[in-house]
Design a protein around this motif. Sequence first.
Motif, PDB file in Angstrom:
ATOM      1  N   ARG A 215     -48.319 -56.031 -69.755  1.00  0.00           N
ATOM      2  CA  ARG A 215     -48.696 -55.053 -68.743  1.00  0.00           C
ATOM      3  C   ARG A 215     -49.583 -53.988 -69.387  1.00  0.00           C
ATOM      4  NH1 ARG A 215     -42.844 -53.528 -66.597  1.00  0.00           N
ATOM      5  NH2 ARG A 215     -42.439 -53.711 -68.838  1.00  0.00           N
TER       6      ARG A 215
ATOM      7  N   THR B 172     -52.552 -56.438 -59.813  1.00  0.00           N
ATOM      8  CA  THR B 172     -51.977 -55.109 -59.658  1.00  0.00           C
ATOM      9  C   THR B 172     -51.615 -54.892 -58.198  1.00  0.00           C
ATOM     10  OG1 THR B 172     -52.319 -52.767 -60.221  1.00  0.00           O
ATOM     11  CG2 THR B 172     -54.207 -53.950 -59.284  1.00  0.00           C
TER      12      THR B 172
ATOM     13  N   THR C 217     -50.751 -56.462 -64.598  1.00  0.00           N
ATOM     14  CA  THR C 217     -49.887 -57.484 -65.192  1.00  0.00           C
ATOM     15  C   THR C 217     -50.725 -58.733 -65.411  1.00  0.00           C
ATOM     16  OG1 THR C 217     -47.973 -56.589 -64.008  1.00  0.00           O
ATOM     17  CG2 THR C 217     -47.768 -58.806 -64.926  1.00  0.00           C
TER      18      THR C 217
ATOM     19  N   GLU D  33     -48.179 -63.840 -67.060  1.00  0.00           N
ATOM     20  CA  GLU D  33     -46.847 -63.392 -66.675  1.00  0.00           C
ATOM     21  C   GLU D  33     -46.594 -63.569 -65.184  1.00  0.00           C
ATOM     22  OE1 GLU D  33     -45.216 -59.744 -67.885  1.00  0.00           O
ATOM     23  OE2 GLU D  33     -45.760 -59.958 -69.996  1.00  0.00           O
TER      24      GLU D  33
ATOM     25  N   GLY E  69     -45.452 -55.651 -59.980  1.00  0.00           N
ATOM     26  CA  GLY E  69     -45.067 -54.270 -60.218  1.00  0.00           C
ATOM     27  C   GLY E  69     -44.713 -53.553 -58.932  1.00  0.00           C
TER      28      GLY E  69
END
Length: 331
Positions: free
Chosen positions: A2, A187, A233, A237, A316
């Motif tokens: 991140r 994001t 991110t 991931e 997130g």
Amino acid sequence: MRLATFVSRGKDRIGVVGEDWVFELSGIKSLAQETGSKWAGLTSGVGEPFPETMAEFLETGGSGLDAARRAFEFAQTYMEHGDRVLIEPYATPLEEVEWRTPLPDNPCVWCIGGNSPNTIRAKGFEATDYPFGFAKPTFAIRGHMEPVEIAEFHNWYRWTPELGVVLGRTAKNVAYDEALDYVVGYTCCNDMATQHYREETLSHDPVHFLDALAASYYGKYGDGFMPIGPYITTKDEVGDVYDLLIVGRQSGDHRDRGHTCAMLNGVERTIHTLSQHMTLPAGTVLAMGAMHVDGLHIKDVMPEGGYMEVDIERVGVLRNPLVDHRTCYRP
């Protein structure tokens, strides 16, 4: 991984976000060089001087990301086994972070409209096989936990939780099959607007006039009307971009629930099509549109302490306090 932009030692810095800390990359690099250990060359390949902005850092490509991963590993190891006094100037506890939007130097955000079946049905549009939309200017962008102010002349406004796609390379004439290679990560975006426009109110008073003026620009371009964050991110991931749950909450209350599988024009088609017409620099953000409700309307005056929250699975949670200067709703 991140990646964030945050305030450290009095200025904006690029950092890597861990479970408990945000580590400043340029500071970690300096500390590693001072140790004279195997970590001394951890940011080799990034170049000198070390990039000062996220867009510049993303331009370094895979070598920059590899360097950030090594720096993060070094920082975590140092926090556990080294002298914390030396590393703490470059490590900020999560609860104390002053967040900035991940790309504060981004010239604009490209927003895709009508990109899910619900929005098409609600507006009576026909689905297209190409992306269309609008751009958000720099002054509309805010970071995680930065307040968004609603001017007293706005009658009602709305906000929409959306997935943001971040390009890690400059894109021009990109082939469809290669489009995802240009994506560095994802994001959270919050597309805000005010759209109360009634010609019969224009001559009533200055407040109605300003409200109509703002709405005549599609109500999209107000200060703070595009929060983005809290970080980027990386795509490794996140995994499958078409398997992400998107939730919108208002002051803790559940307002919306969508899923990225609803995209009509996917990430590949959007990058491919837009890059035929314009250059998309590294750091460009593409907001992929509403996946369920096209705008969560707010008419009543928001009480003090109110906030909006965009929660995207594996990406997130973006939260922004609302400062509502309105005194009432004017029908």
